[in-house]
Design a protein around this motif. Structure first.
Motif: not given
Ligand code: GLA
Length: 726
Positions: A200-212, A217-225, A244-248
């Protein structure tokens, strides 16, 4: 049009639901459905995502609310902040009058069929108090079970509003438990997986690097149910942001045990001013869902990517010889002429000239100078790249070139002339990543310059056949001289500027293959792959490492996009290195003239072998047979779409005593009723295979009993070609 979509418009009230609804709107693909409902007070809720129902009229019976949903919007299709919401918002804004509340209510919807395979659903929402409209888009690719989701924000207030968060998608899942497979990395350590149960709560996947942006961490992920899915079993969603930039991406397990996935551009330091009447279009969040495990989900994503997303996904690719690891910055015209001869001798399609060919006042003899000055270095190339291109033509090979056009070394004429084109803080010390800085692509003048870098190469060499587009630096000290008072728009406007340049490149040069590179895998996503034919997964070309890296990338990106080069990294034999590089787009980055005759013979034969099977790897379906994370042998198979021909790659990944394939490995993806022969290919000169090429097997046998490729320390890498018997 609408009737084809089994669209349901349900009037009236449902008596068995906590909240009444007036519209049920399913977005269906071949196997799945995402179901939206509008309540009587016009809240838009996403009430279901999963396998579709046989009888679509039953979607309206899905209960839209939870008993203890205090807000009534826990499962909002696009959660707004500042009004009733209690959870992570998808959108958060400041109005022109400074107020921070938003409450989006349903206005209308549209569902259209863009082709027999694609539907587009859009739902318009509006704040009853403020003049803000948000339209949610759901583009469904039916046969591949893929959905792209994005939003468009528009306002007609009396002044500018500030977008503080502006997600692309807000997806709600329901299951007993949720298992996240995420990735982290660093240079040469790309795509390291971690799989955990979401709490419970929030898990964040993100990038703050701007260009590369993907370096850590890439934005790709999987969630199994319900439980962690396996290759062929279990419910799994695979997702990624096309940006191709910062994602969250926030994954919030809410008080009612639903998983809320909110993905978009990272709002970190990126509050965005939106003028009245202007559309703010968020990038697409793409996902697929399968109830048959990770393998099935990944094959859907591959098929969608090749059919609809990646540049020339259905076309061919070029094999190549690159000079980076054989010369680094130390070459001259003659050395390159010799490598052109080697390219021809090896039998690959193209010679790729890497870094170091430019800069005069500040020659590019190492990575400390010259970036930005894209004129041929007179000492190394007195007759320019045109002369290399001419010689390549004479030798009957194609010619390609490396550029890193978004970057600048402080030691360059470009930096001296245009310091205001460089991203850096005006009052702080400069801070470098690989001795370089990033150009400010939010500035149209810089966009013109970067386009000009590419354009001028084609003016010098109209037959230029390939571009490797590198991007080695992250953004430090984010500040744009161009954006003046709108500094928090830099991260977003940089990426938009980059896309403008790439669109111009593609308008003028629609067919030129381009590799997306970033000191390895710091940069690959499905927005960029619309302009690029391939990407560079990692600078780490140690084949043992590459098996793991390529394996994880392969869940999200098809083999045709993976540039794999044979280099001198690693301790494995040449055959092992070549075999690993074959699982994608084969290239070489070794000094072939120094190979002993057997090794050279082997490489030349391997290129021929690869040419015979490459279309199965590039355009076929990929099946993972034996997992290097858990087994001693990694085994991957590609099957052509007609199921007539397949290739199975097997590698020893554990060097402990007596490791190897102890028993048969079950094949997948064949036709059980057909007969096949199996044959070991790509043998080293003089080597004998112990795989019996005479026996005829049914697909049934190969998939239920399997075959042992007999991988062990002496046969550490084995490729088997499976062909339908006549
Ligand atoms: C990056 C790339 C390499 C090579 C060098 C050149 O590190 O990943 O393949 O092109 O730049 O400087």
């Amino acid at each position: 049009m609408i009737k084809n979509l089994r669209l349901l418009l349900i009037g009236g009230l449902l008596t068995n639901c906590a909240f009444a609804q007036k519209l049920t709107l399913p977005v269906e693909t071949a196997h799945n459905a995402l179901v939206l409902q509008v309540s009587n007070n016009n809240d838009l809720t996403q009430v279901y995502f999963g396998e579709k129902l046989n009888n679509p009229s039953e979607y309206k019976a899905i209960s839209p609310g939870d008993n203890n949903d205090y807000s009534g919007v826990y499962r909002s299709a696009y959660t707004s902040s500042g009004s009733r919401n209690l959870l992570e918002p998808a959108i958060s804004i400041q109005h022109a009058d400074g107020n921070q509340s938003l409450d989006l209510r349903y206005v209308s919807y549209k569902q259209e069929k863009l082709s027999t395979d694609i539907s587009l659903t859009s739902v318009k929402l509006k704040d009853p108090v403020y003049s803000i409209e948000v339209t949610l888009f759901y583009k469904a690719y039916i046969k591949d079970d893929v959905i792209e989701q994005w939003s468009v924000i528009n306002q007609r207030e009396k002044g500018d509003i500030i977008l503080q968060k502006y997600a692309s998608a807000n997806l709600n899942l329901s299951a007993k438990s949720y298992w996240l497979r995420q990735y982290h990395g660093e240079w040469a350590k790309e795509m390291r997986p971690e799989e955990t149960q979401i709490t419970h709560g929030i898990k964040t996947l993100d990038s703050k690097l701007g260009t590369r942006a993907n370096l850590f961490m890439p934005s790709v992920f999987m969630v199994s149910l319900d439980r962690s899915s396996t290759e062929d079993d279990g419910k799994v969603l695979m997702g990624a942001l096309e940006w191709s930039g910062n994602f969250r991406t926030d994954l919030e397990l809410d008080p009612q045990d639903h998983l809320r996935i909110i993905s978009g551009i990272n709002n970190y330091a990126s509050a965005y001013r939106l003028k009245p009447g202007i559309d703010f279009v968020t990038p697409a969040f793409v996902y697929t869902y399968s109830t048959h495990g990770k393998g099935d989900a990944s094959r859907h994503l591959h098929s969608w990517a090749r059919d609809y997303k990646i540049m020339d996904g259905k076309r061919d690719r070029l094999t190549l010889l690159n000079n980076w690891e054989s010369t680094y910055f130390d070459f001259n015209e003659q050395k390159l002429f010799n490598i052109l001869k080697d390219t021809k001798e090896l039998g690959v399609d193209l010679f790729l000239l890497d870094d170091g060919w430019f800069g005069n006042k500040y020659p590019r003899n190492d990575d400390r100078a010259g970036l930005g000055d894209w004129q041929e270095n007179h000492n190394k190339l007195p007759n320019g790249i045109a002369s290399i291109a001419r010689e390549a033509d004479k030798d009957g090979v194609k010619f390609g070139i490396w550029i890193e056009p978004e970057m600048v070394n402080p030691k360059s004429i470009l930096y001296n002339k245009h310091p205001d084109w460089v991203i850096k803080q005006p009052k702080r010390d400069e801070y470098y990543f690989r001795n370089q800085l990033v150009l400010d692509l939010s500035n149209p003048a810089v966009q013109d310059f970067v386009f000009g870098v590419v354009d001028s190469l084609f003016i010098k060499d109209p037959k230029l056949a390939y571009i490797k587009w590198d991007c080695n630096s992250v953004i430090f000290n984010a500040y744009s001289a161009h954006l003046k008072h709108d500094q928090s728009q830099l991260y977003v406007d940089y990426v938009r500027g980059l896309y403008k340049v790439l669109q111009r490149v593609r308008q003028k040069y629609p067919n030129i293959p381009m590799m997306l590179c970033s000191g390895g895998g710091g940069r690959v996503d499905y927005a960029a792959l619309q302009y690029f034919t391939e990407f560079w997964p990692s600078d780490n070309t140690d084949p043992l490492e590459r098996i793991f890296i390529q394996w994880e990338y392969s869940y999200f990106y098809p083999a045709i996009t993976s540039s794999n080069h044979v280099t001198d990294w690693g301790r494995q034999p040449l055959k092992y290195r070549v075999d690993v590089a074959m699982m994608g787009k084969l290239g070489f980055d070794i000094v072939t003239s120094k190979l002993n005759p057997h090794d050279l013979r082997f490489c030349k034969d391997a290129v021929n072998t690869y040419n015979a099977i490459k279309s199965i790897i590039w355009h076929g379906d990929q099946y993972r047979l034996s997992d290097p994370q858990t087994d001693n042998v990694a085994s991957v198979m590609y099957v052509d779409t007609l199921k007539k021909s397949a290739v199975m790659f097997n590698y020893l990944v554990n060097n402990r005593f007596d490791s190897g394939s102890k028993g048969p490995i079950l094949l997948k993806g064949l036709d059980a009723t057909r007969k096949y022969t199996i044959k070991e290919i790509n043998l080293y000169p003089g080597a004998k295979s112990n795989v019996n090429a005479e026996t005829v097997y049914t697909g049934d046998f190969l998939m239920k009993i399997g075959i042992n490729p007999n991988v062990d320390a002496r046969r550490s890498s084995v490729i088997i070609h499976i062909e339908q018997a006549q």
